[in-house]
Design an enzyme around this catalytic site. Structure first.
Site, PDB file in Angstrom:
ATOM      1  N   LYS A 158       0.836  -1.197   0.000  1.00 54.95           N
ATOM      2  CA  LYS A 158       0.000   0.000   0.000  1.00 54.95           C
ATOM      3  C   LYS A 158       0.872   1.249   0.000  1.00 54.95           C
ATOM      4  CE  LYS A 158      -4.070  -1.898   2.301  1.00 54.95           C
ATOM      5  NZ  LYS A 158      -5.030  -1.729   3.421  1.00 54.95           N
ATOM      6  N   GLY A 164      -7.849   5.306  -2.997  1.00 53.65           N
ATOM      7  CA  GLY A 164      -8.463   5.029  -4.294  1.00 53.65           C
ATOM      8  C   GLY A 164      -7.835   3.876  -5.043  1.00 53.65           C
ATOM      9  N   GLY A 165      -7.081   3.019  -4.340  1.00 53.12           N
ATOM     10  CA  GLY A 165      -6.486   1.864  -4.997  1.00 53.12           C
ATOM     11  C   GLY A 165      -5.179   2.146  -5.700  1.00 53.12           C
ATOM     12  N   ARG A 292     -11.854  13.670   4.711  1.00 55.30           N
ATOM     13  CA  ARG A 292     -12.587  14.478   3.738  1.00 55.30           C
ATOM     14  C   ARG A 292     -13.970  13.884   3.559  1.00 55.30           C
ATOM     15  NH1 ARG A 292     -12.507  10.634  -0.152  1.00 55.30           N
ATOM     16  NH2 ARG A 292     -10.595   9.446  -0.476  1.00 55.30           N
TER      17      ARG A 292
END
Length: 655
Positions: A158, A164-165, A292
């Site tokens: 990661k 968002g991948g 957010r």
């Protein structure tokens, strides 16, 4: 009292924020790149300022230009939306230094939660359960490779700064780790300007469940239920729903309280989402906190009756939260899908083009959040999402029915979309039973026909040929002259078909080889065709653009071309070995040289488009006879990148 809000974003989220802000009496300021000069968010705002060219690094990520736009227009607050600068602590700090109110959490909370490594450590200290892994400070590849031996496989790479991948890879075996680390670093650097990576033990077939939290500066914090985001492709969410069909009241309370604990641990303010992985035994693990508003926030709004942007603005003005935890009530069920300009039959390749028609469906319980309209160009510069389609129902099945119908009735002509793919997911029995996990698309759904080229049968050919042969926009009956037979050549995708069309008034008979089909074309006008098919009267949508026909009928959207009057070889496909760009984008790496021998499946170049890296591979064995591709070039869809000729000598040797 805040008066004028600048929205530091684009597309559907900018449109959505503008609408709430206006309803609350705010003046609004849009910022836009040169590519977005005619965008919907620009049109809706009271004022708009161009902040640079199309590239995001020179426009929507250009903090100085955005702050100058705020100064120029007299804005007193900035809403970052999601993506771009929304989780950039430096931007939040710069807004504060410029005397602007940042509609979001304090920069310290953004900075902490923006690091997957540091946030995971903080959650461990706060008593929130986390996935086992390795969080070394700016760990080198050799350190990560060594740590992986302890973690075991499968594992997840990661991007520490990611979301968002992007910069995320599932690694099944040690032999695949080094290459995946390289790709993850490259993608993370491209997307976030930071290539720090962490490793986590892969939780197999989990649920991805997130909790919406809200906090104010007075020490109050609540959770607004959960969202189930388990259905994902390439670690990108495809379907989101609230509440989760997997949830129990006890689990909701435990996860909600853990999420609030996470928010309070970093002195949070405003809207945030705490994401968890949940295994089959309902054990949950902290994944990350998004500081957010989330893309999927509408499903929470639909089941709580609250406007989360209004909440954000209230908190930014220093007000207390509108509701206490006891006052939060969940009502009904909501499901959201993301309608993308992409081609599921080509591995979901993002699509570009002009939206000749874009007619979102309407109906009870249906909500469309979109930043585009008919006539807009879908460019390679930004995310290809056309809209978020949300359906609410008194129960889950009512929401499912409404969403399926909305997807089937929405008209998008000019670019391929994933709408049939989405509709079939929602209609799927496993999804209906609430059993879909993060492995759903790769397991139960991986051979679904919605991910194959459109099924063009004799019925579809008959309708298309009818519209082509009779001419468009003919409202009334044709003459009763003797029947005529017209040969036609139609193409769709890689397929070219010859048909005979027999017309007599409204009656149409189409023959293709041994197949024959009859229907009645009652009328065709203003993009709406009325037909009688097998005794049933029905309506379909169409759009004619030159010799191209876009057709929405029989549950799918088709694009066909009339080649009848073109030279015989005008539509011949390029020969094997013609390697072309699958979309508009930038060549960020060229891995081969002219004259090099390659095998089918070898990656030749890496194409970056719409914030993702796409490997372009050889379609045959042979030698690279030509290699027009140059690293750094901007290329157009179908532009020739490489030409492979068969290596006869090699083939003879193998024999």
């Amino acid at each position: 009292m805040l008066k004028k809000l600048l929205i530091a974003n684009r597309g559907e989220i900018a449109v959505r924020i503008i609408r709430t802000a206006k309803s609350l009496g705010y003046r609004t300021v849009a910022v836009f790149s040169e590519a977005d000069a005619r965008a919907l968010h620009v049109e809706l705002a009271d004022e708009a300022v161009c902040i640079g060219p199309a590239q995001v690094s020179a426009s929507y990520l250009n903090a100085e230009a955005i702050l100058e736009a705020a100064k120029k227009t007299g804005a007193d607050c900035v809403h970052p939306g999601y993506g771009f600068l929304s989780e950039n602590s430096g931007f939040a700090r710069a807004c504060k230094d410029a005397g602007l109110v940042f509609v979001g959490p304090p920069e310290a909370a953004i900075e902490l939660m923006g690091s997957k490594r540091r946030s995971k450590i903080a959650m461990q200290e706060a008593g929130v359960p986390v996935v086992p892994g390795f969080e070394g400070d700016n760990a080198r590849d050799d350190e990560l490779i060594e740590a992986a031996k302890t973690i075991g496989y499968p594992l997840m790479i990661k991007a520490s700064a990611g979301g968002g991948g992007r910069g995320m890879r599932l690694v099944e075996a040690e032999a695949d780790l080094a290459d995946n680390l390289k790709r993850a670093r490259s993608e993370s650097k491209q997307a976030f300007g930071d290539d720090e990576l962490i490793l986590e033990k892969a939780v197999i077939e989990p649920r991805h469940i997130e909790i919406q939290v809200f906090a104010d500066r007075h020490g109050n914090a609540v959770y607004l239920g959960e969202r189930d985001c388990s259905i994902q492709r390439r670690h990108q969410k495809v379907v989101e729903e609230a509440p989760s069909p997997f949830m129990t009241p006890e689990l909701r309370k435990a996860m909600g309280e853990a999420a609030v604990k996470a928010a309070l641990a970093c002195q949070y303010e405003g809207a945030g989402t705490v994401e968890f992985l949940v295994d089959k035994d309902r054990n949950f693990y902290f994944l990350e906190m998004n500081t957010r508003l989330q893309v999927e926030h509408p499903v929470t709004e639909m089941i709580t009756g609250q406007d989360l942007v209004a909440w954000q603005l209230a908190v930014a003005e220093g007000e207390t939260l509108p509701l206490s935890q006891e006052e939060v009530v969940l009502n009904g069920h909501a499901i959201e899908v993301r309608l993308y300009a992409e081609d599921p039959a080509r591995n979901f390749t993002p699509q570009t083009g002009t939206l000749h028609r874009f007619n979102p469906a309407e109906g009870e319980g249906i909500r469309f959040d979109s930043g585009v309209r008919a006539g807009d160009d879908i460019t390679p510069h930004y995310d290809p999402m056309l809209a978020k389609v949300i359906a609410w129902g008194k129960n889950r099945n009512e929401a499912r029915r409404r969403l399926i119908k909305a997807l089937e009735d929405t008209v998008v002509f000019g670019t391929n979309t994933n709408q049939r793919f989405l509709a079939r997911i929602i209609a799927d029995d496993a999804f209906g039973r609430g059993e879909a996990t993060t492995a759903f698309l790769q397991s139960e759904f991986n051979n679904d026909p919605s991910m194959a080229p459109a099924d063009i049968g004799i019925r579809e050919l008959a309708l298309a040929a009818s519209l082509f042969s009779q001419g468009m926009d003919q409202q009334h009956a044709w003459s009763n002259a003797p029947a005529t037979v017209t040969p036609m050549t139609l193409a769709t995708g890689e397929q070219t078909l010859s048909v005979l069309v027999r017309t007599r008034g409204h009656e149409i008979t189409v023959t293709a080889g041994e197949d024959q089909y009859e229907l009645t074309l009652v009328s065709a006008a203003n993009g709406r065709a009325c037909i009688i098919d097998r005794g049933a009267r029905q309506v379909c949508q169409y759009h004619r653009q030159g010799d191209h026909l876009y057709l929405q009928a029989f549950g799918q959207t088709l694009a066909l071309q009339d080649l009848t009057h073109q030279p015989a070889n005008a539509n011949a496909a390029g020969g094997t070995g013609q390697i072309k760009a699958t979309m508009d984008g930038a060549l960020i790496d060229v891995l081969v040289k002219q004259g090099q021998t390659v095998k089918q499946g070898d990656t030749l170049v890496i194409l970056e488009a719409m914030k993702m890296e796409h490997p372009v591979k050889a379609d045959r064995d042979g030698t690279l006879a030509s290699l027009p591709a140059v690293k750094g070039d901007q290329v157009k869809r179908n532009q020739l990148l490489a030409e492979i000729t068969a290596d006869d000598t090699a083939e003879d040797t193998e024999q």
